[in-house]
Write an enzyme that holds these catalytic residues in place. Structure first.
Site, PDB file in Angstrom:
ATOM      1  N   ASP A 255     121.352  89.141  35.066  1.00 25.12           N
ATOM      2  CA  ASP A 255     120.795  90.312  34.389  1.00 25.12           C
ATOM      3  C   ASP A 255     121.893  91.354  34.177  1.00 25.12           C
ATOM      4  O   ASP A 255     122.214  92.119  35.077  1.00 25.12           O
ATOM      5  CB  ASP A 255     119.652  90.896  35.234  1.00 25.12           C
ATOM      6  CG  ASP A 255     119.012  92.125  34.576  1.00 25.12           C
ATOM      7  OD1 ASP A 255     119.276  92.354  33.372  1.00 25.12           O
ATOM      8  OD2 ASP A 255     118.250  92.831  35.267  1.00 25.12           O
ATOM      9  N   LYS A 262     123.858  97.492  32.219  1.00 24.59           N
ATOM     10  CA  LYS A 262     123.962  98.076  33.560  1.00 24.59           C
ATOM     11  C   LYS A 262     125.391  98.571  33.791  1.00 24.59           C
ATOM     12  O   LYS A 262     126.332  98.061  33.179  1.00 24.59           O
ATOM     13  CB  LYS A 262     123.652  96.993  34.612  1.00 24.59           C
ATOM     14  CG  LYS A 262     122.199  96.613  34.723  1.00 24.59           C
ATOM     15  CD  LYS A 262     121.997  95.601  35.844  1.00 24.59           C
ATOM     16  CE  LYS A 262     120.540  95.183  35.951  1.00 24.59           C
ATOM     17  NZ  LYS A 262     119.654  96.256  36.426  1.00 24.59           N
ATOM     18  N   GLU A 334     113.617  93.676  31.763  1.00 29.28           N
ATOM     19  CA  GLU A 334     113.400  92.354  31.146  1.00 29.28           C
ATOM     20  C   GLU A 334     112.504  91.447  31.976  1.00 29.28           C
ATOM     21  O   GLU A 334     111.873  90.543  31.432  1.00 29.28           O
ATOM     22  CB  GLU A 334     114.743  91.663  30.894  1.00 29.28           C
ATOM     23  CG  GLU A 334     115.357  90.891  32.078  1.00 29.28           C
ATOM     24  CD  GLU A 334     115.673  91.757  33.298  1.00 29.28           C
ATOM     25  OE1 GLU A 334     115.785  92.985  33.136  1.00 29.28           O
ATOM     26  OE2 GLU A 334     115.772  91.202  34.400  1.00 29.28           O
ATOM     27  N   ARG A 336     109.651  91.862  33.472  1.00 29.72           N
ATOM     28  CA  ARG A 336     108.227  91.907  33.104  1.00 29.72           C
ATOM     29  C   ARG A 336     107.983  91.208  31.769  1.00 29.72           C
ATOM     30  O   ARG A 336     106.902  90.654  31.544  1.00 29.72           O
ATOM     31  CB  ARG A 336     107.744  93.368  33.111  1.00 29.72           C
ATOM     32  CG  ARG A 336     108.459  94.259  32.144  1.00 29.72           C
ATOM     33  CD  ARG A 336     108.347  95.735  32.498  1.00 29.72           C
ATOM     34  NE  ARG A 336     109.262  96.134  33.578  1.00 29.72           N
ATOM     35  CZ  ARG A 336     109.363  97.368  34.062  1.00 29.72           C
ATOM     36  NH1 ARG A 336     108.609  98.336  33.572  1.00 29.72           N
ATOM     37  NH2 ARG A 336     110.218  97.642  35.033  1.00 29.72           N
TER      38      ARG A 336
HETATM   39  N1  BES Z   1     116.617  93.047  38.142  1.00 26.16           N
HETATM   40  C1  BES Z   1     116.438  94.435  37.982  1.00 26.16           C
HETATM   41  C2  BES Z   1     115.858  95.100  39.226  1.00 26.16           C
HETATM   42  C3  BES Z   1     116.785  95.164  40.409  1.00 26.16           C
HETATM   43  C4  BES Z   1     117.754  96.141  40.498  1.00 26.16           C
HETATM   44  C5  BES Z   1     116.665  94.259  41.437  1.00 26.16           C
HETATM   45  C6  BES Z   1     118.591  96.208  41.586  1.00 26.16           C
HETATM   46  C7  BES Z   1     117.497  94.327  42.538  1.00 26.16           C
HETATM   47  C8  BES Z   1     118.459  95.300  42.611  1.00 26.16           C
HETATM   48  C9  BES Z   1     115.492  94.706  36.820  1.00 26.16           C
HETATM   49  O1  BES Z   1     115.567  93.819  35.772  1.00 26.16           O
HETATM   50  C10 BES Z   1     115.852  96.049  36.272  1.00 26.16           C
HETATM   51  O2  BES Z   1     116.927  96.180  35.764  1.00 26.16           O
HETATM   52  N2  BES Z   1     114.954  97.000  36.415  1.00 26.16           N
HETATM   53  C11 BES Z   1     115.201  98.322  35.981  1.00 26.16           C
HETATM   54  C12 BES Z   1     113.941  98.833  35.325  1.00 26.16           C
HETATM   55  C13 BES Z   1     114.120 100.130  34.618  1.00 26.16           C
HETATM   56  C14 BES Z   1     114.975  99.928  33.387  1.00 26.16           C
HETATM   57  C15 BES Z   1     112.758 100.657  34.234  1.00 26.16           C
HETATM   58  C16 BES Z   1     115.569  99.160  37.193  1.00 26.16           C
HETATM   59  O3  BES Z   1     115.010  98.931  38.263  1.00 26.16           O
HETATM   60  O4  BES Z   1     116.454  99.999  37.075  1.00 26.16           O
HETATM   61 ZN    ZN Z   2     116.212  91.937  36.221  1.00 22.45          ZN
HETATM   62 MN    MN Z   3     117.044  94.329  34.352  1.00 16.40          MN
END
Ligand code: BES
Ligand code: ZN
Ligand code: MN
Length: 485
Positions: A255, A262, A334, A336
């Site tokens: 991801d 990110k 992504e 969800r």
């Molecule tokens: N895979 C991430 C969530 C995550 C972040 C898991 C750090 C473990 C450690 C997920 O896909 C994500 O990026 N979520 C975002 C959602 C936001 C954009 C609403 C997040 O948590 O920042």
């Molecule tokens: Zn993710």
């Molecule tokens: Mn993500």
């Protein structure tokens, strides 16, 4: 690690492990020439037999040096026995000891099975990419012999050993980097389950496009790696349990965040963004391995989230298989999008009564619960309570968080049926609300946000730092408690 079972201590065992209850040193029968001095030495070192205490010393026997490891078991409860077995192995894994014998120390077969389970879990490592590891840091312990012949065929051990094998698969999938584990190779690693009687259904891009999985494919379209939807079916009930339990895992093999990229620091951690799918695969292996009397399907939504000329953009509107449209505000939300299509397909295809999804869904989950509990969100109080209980019993802890209409409306979109992110607050809950919109009427559903649990920065009694295998013990326990007699 090899595990053997015999009543007679093997000649070449160079380490002996003894379990000691809290304040129970006096009762341990070491059966050695220098038992008294071992006991006195442990006392001098203030070893008290509490869980977590490990004492190592040496004695001599027939002119040979023999390593002795005492490991505390407290009051001797199951989970404490696992920890004691794990910590004893951790102590001597790279110590030069090659063959350890776990001595009965007054424990019965069931207790010894728990100790051996802990030892097996803690012995798992991934060293394949280390070519210059100094000799002294290499693991030396290759064999553990439990001095109880009955254990080999005892149901306790056969079952726990299968669970440990399932956890090992999960850890492998999670720990491998994203240049070796991507959707196709994830499926390939799972294929060994076919030999255990697990039935596979595998969908590729074209099949998913025909089904209208616009949400999942929208995530995948920026990647060179083709997506996969993997379904693994285990029916240990001879068709008696008509409706299966469905387990659905988020399997984002990497991801980057996509166009909503990110930050660079720490991005390598996103190789374990397939931890939900990894837990589903490991659970299927555990269930098939111990021939669980239950009908369970495990579904893994496998994609890679990359930025690219073909990647989806913030603001894009995609149509899910279920028909509802989604405004993609943030391409980093992504998971969800992958799950909503995987969950809808699962309900259409297998008509489960209960559906549990697992996902490293939100960073916000780590803000709320840290690394101590996974969050559970559910439309059914009994299911949520059952998962909390299974968490307590198995050692994969779970804490319930709320969902409800006030949170649901936060993801309404001005242009589509919903948007894929809500406001800053309650990020894990609005993610759960998004998934809730794809749960069919009458289906009991629970969502486990395991973002804080699949990877550990520090070692524990049962794992070296890295992949924990979270979820396998939890789901195995849940199945054992609610589907088997
Ligand atoms: N895979 C991430 C969530 C995550 C972040 C898991 C750090 C473990 C450690 C997920 O896909 C994500 O990026 N979520 C975002 C959602 C936001 C954009 C609403 C997040 O948590 O920042
Ligand atoms: Zn993710
Ligand atoms: Mn993500």
């Amino acid at each position: 690690m090899n595990f053997n079972f015999t009543n007679k201590r093997p000649q070449d065992a160079d380490a002996l492990i003894f379990a000691v209850e809290k304040d129970g040193l006096a009762h341990v029968d070491f059966g050695l020439e220098h038992s008294d001095i071992i006991r006195a030495a442990a006392k001098t070192a203030r070893f008290g037999g509490k869980v977590g205490e490990v004492f190592e010393t040496f004695t001599s026997e027939n002119g040979q040096v023999l390593r002795i490891v005492l490991t505390g078991i407290g009051k001797g409860k199951g989970r404490d026995l696992e920890a004691a077995g794990g910590l004893a192995v951790a102590k001597i894994l790279s110590s030069g000891a090659k063959h350890a014998a776990i001595c009965p120390s007054g424990l019965d077969t069931e207790d010894l099975a728990r100790m051996a389970f802990g030892a097996k879990l803690r012995s798992w490592r991934i060293d394949k990419y280390r070519t210059t590891l100094p000799e002294k840091q290499k693991p030396t312990l290759a064999t553990v012999t439990v001095l109880d012949q009955d254990l080999e065929t005892a149901k306790d051990w056969v079952d726990l050993s299968a669970v440990a094998d399932g956890i090992a698969l999960t850890r492998e999938l999670v720990a491998e980097p994203a240049n070796t584990i991507y959707p196709e190779s994830f499926v390939a690693r799972c294929e060994e389950l076919k030999d255990m009687g697990v039935e596979f259904t595998i969908l590729g891009w074209d099949e998913m496009e025909k089904l209208g999985m616009g949400a999942l494919l929208g995530v995948s379209q920026g990647s060179e790696r083709p997506p996969r939807l993997l379904a693994m079916k285990w029916d240990g009930t001879d068709g008696k349990q008509k409706k299966p339990l469905a387990l659905v895992g988020k399997g984002v093999t990497f991801d980057t965040g996509g166009i909503s990229l990110k930050p660079g620091a720490g991005m390598e951690e996103m190789k374990w963004d397939m931890g939900g799918a990894g837990a589903v695969a490991g659970t299927m292996k555990a269930l098939a391995g111990r021939k669980a009397q239950a009908h369970v399907v495990g579904i893994c939504g496998l994609v890679e989230n990359m930025p690219d000329g073909k990647a989806q953009r913030p603001g894009d509107v995609v149509t899910s298989m279920q028909g509802q449209t989604i405004e993609v505000i943030n391409t980093d939300a992504e998971g969800r999008l992958v799950l909503c299509d995987a969950m809808h397909w699962t309900q259409e295809t297998f008509e489960p009564e209960i559906m549990i999804d697992l996902a490293t869904l939100t960073g916000a989950m780590i803000i709320s619960l840290g690394h101590e509990y996974a969050g559970v969100f559910s439309n059914d109080d009994d299911l949520a309570a059952d998962l909390v209980d299974a968490g307590k019993d198995s050692g994969d802890p779970v804490w319930r968080l709320p969902i409800g209409p006030a949170y649901d409306k936060l993801i309404n979109s001005p242009i589509a049926d919903m948007k894929n992110v809500g406001p800053r607050g309650a990020g894990s809950i609005t993610a759960a609300q998004f998934l809730h919109r794809f749960v069919k009427e009458g289906v009991k559903w629970a969502h486990l946000d395991v973002a804080g649990m699949v990877w550990a920065d520090k070692a524990s009694p049962l794992w070296e730092k890295g992949a924990t295998g979270y979820g396998v013990r939890l789901l195995n326990q849940y199945v054992a408690d609610h589907f088997e007699d």
